[in-house]
Design an enzyme around this catalytic site. Sequence first.
Site, short mmCIF file in Angstrom:
data_model
loop_
_atom_site.label_atom_id
_atom_site.label_comp_id
_atom_site.label_asym_id
_atom_site.label_seq_id
_atom_site.Cartn_x
_atom_site.Cartn_y
_atom_site.Cartn_z
N ARG A 94 -6.85 3.28 -12.88
CA ARG A 94 -8.04 3.50 -14.17
C ARG A 94 -7.61 2.68 -15.67
O ARG A 94 -9.28 2.65 -15.61
CB ARG A 94 -8.58 4.57 -13.69
N HIS A 143 0.28 -5.50 -9.90
CA HIS A 143 -0.51 -5.76 -9.91
C HIS A 143 -1.36 -4.18 -11.40
O HIS A 143 -1.45 -3.91 -11.44
CB HIS A 143 -1.77 -4.84 -8.74
N TYR A 200 -7.45 -2.27 -11.36
CA TYR A 200 -8.55 -2.47 -10.81
C TYR A 200 -9.96 -2.64 -11.33
O TYR A 200 -10.65 -3.14 -10.78
CB TYR A 200 -8.38 -2.29 -9.25
N HIS A 217 -7.58 -8.55 -9.46
CA HIS A 217 -9.12 -8.95 -9.04
C HIS A 217 -9.64 -10.38 -10.06
O HIS A 217 -9.97 -9.51 -10.90
CB HIS A 217 -9.45 -7.26 -8.33
N GLU A 223 -6.17 -12.27 -6.76
CA GLU A 223 -6.69 -12.29 -5.72
C GLU A 223 -7.72 -12.89 -4.75
O GLU A 223 -8.96 -12.74 -5.44
CB GLU A 223 -6.00 -10.10 -6.21
N HIS A 235 -8.79 -9.26 2.92
CA HIS A 235 -10.09 -9.60 2.11
C HIS A 235 -10.73 -10.17 2.46
O HIS A 235 -12.00 -11.02 2.75
CB HIS A 235 -9.28 -9.85 0.91
N HIS A 261 -9.21 -0.48 3.73
CA HIS A 261 -8.05 -0.95 4.98
C HIS A 261 -7.94 -0.49 5.85
O HIS A 261 -8.52 1.02 5.62
CB HIS A 261 -6.85 -0.92 3.72
N GLU A 274 -0.86 -2.23 1.66
CA GLU A 274 -1.45 -1.49 0.49
C GLU A 274 -2.63 -0.65 2.02
O GLU A 274 -3.66 -0.75 1.98
CB GLU A 274 -2.80 -2.51 -0.65
ZN ZN Z 1 -9.04 -4.04 -0.89
FE FE Z 2 -5.12 -6.38 -2.33
FE FE Z 3 -5.83 -5.67 -5.24
#
Ligand code: ZN
Ligand code: FE
Ligand code: FE
Length: 279
Positions: free
Chosen positions: A37, A67, A70, A107, A142, A179, A226, A256
């Site tokens: 976050r 990563h 997000y 992202h 991504e 995705h 997912h 994931e």
């Molecule tokens: Zn996703």
């Molecule tokens: Fe992903």
């Molecule tokens: Fe991702």
Amino acid sequence: MLYIGNHTTSSKGYAAMARQMIQNGGNTFAFFTRNPRGGKAKAIDPKDVEIYRALSEENHFGKIVAHAPYTLNACAAKENLRDFARETMADDLQRLEMTPGNYYNFHPGSHVGQGTEAGICRIAEILNDVLTDGQTTTVLLETMAGKGSEVGGTFEELRGIMDLVEKKEKIGVCLDTCHVWDGGYDIVNDLDGVLGTFDRIIGLSNLKAVHLNDSLNGLGSHKDRHAKIGEGQIGMEALVRVICHPALSGIPFILETPNDDEGWTREIAALRKAYTGED
Ligand code: ZN
Ligand code: FE
Ligand code: FE
């Protein structure tokens, strides 16, 4: 060589992540660079990195895939949110030099009503601000499900961003199977066709990592939920074809899936068993 692992928790450091992955049967992994976050990142302990390096060498790990949080939105409408994205990415890239030569995936963002074109420009602008000649990390865009106003739900949108980036050799793409499926690319019935389209628009040499996920929803659903491997609408067979595809050989595959370590251990074992590459 099949490089496979799962997205794991980073709070205990690099050595702990590597140990967990060895236990799970993996030889790569992904992790959040900080609280997903957002917020301040924990200091990296060089001794921890040293242990991780030894473990990773001994166990023939592939490249690892950090990563970004997000919540980061490089094409937010509000300037302070874009500043947050820029500062976070710049800081992450600096910290990742403690573990040189790996990947940092993010992202692209949500344009929140500004339109896709404006979104693409803003994302490229931030990349141009944070990428440096000296960095050894490759930043991966991504592929997104195209949920809401997400940018990156089509290969053309990713190409649009890449075209505007100056240091092109510092960027690449991470393909998320859930995705792209949710985005309308039929990797179940036409994997070759989808990879051909990817090659034509983005170039397969830019495909650096895969997020290997099943999807709860159907082709083109734009949902991004997912599922465990074999428990969604993509299915085990199609995902095995992904890991065995010669065009994807040698790149890291990251699970994931909604699992615990026991579940990931089972998935990794099943996928390794089904893998038919030449090693
Ligand atoms: Zn996703
Ligand atoms: Fe992903
Ligand atoms: Fe991702």
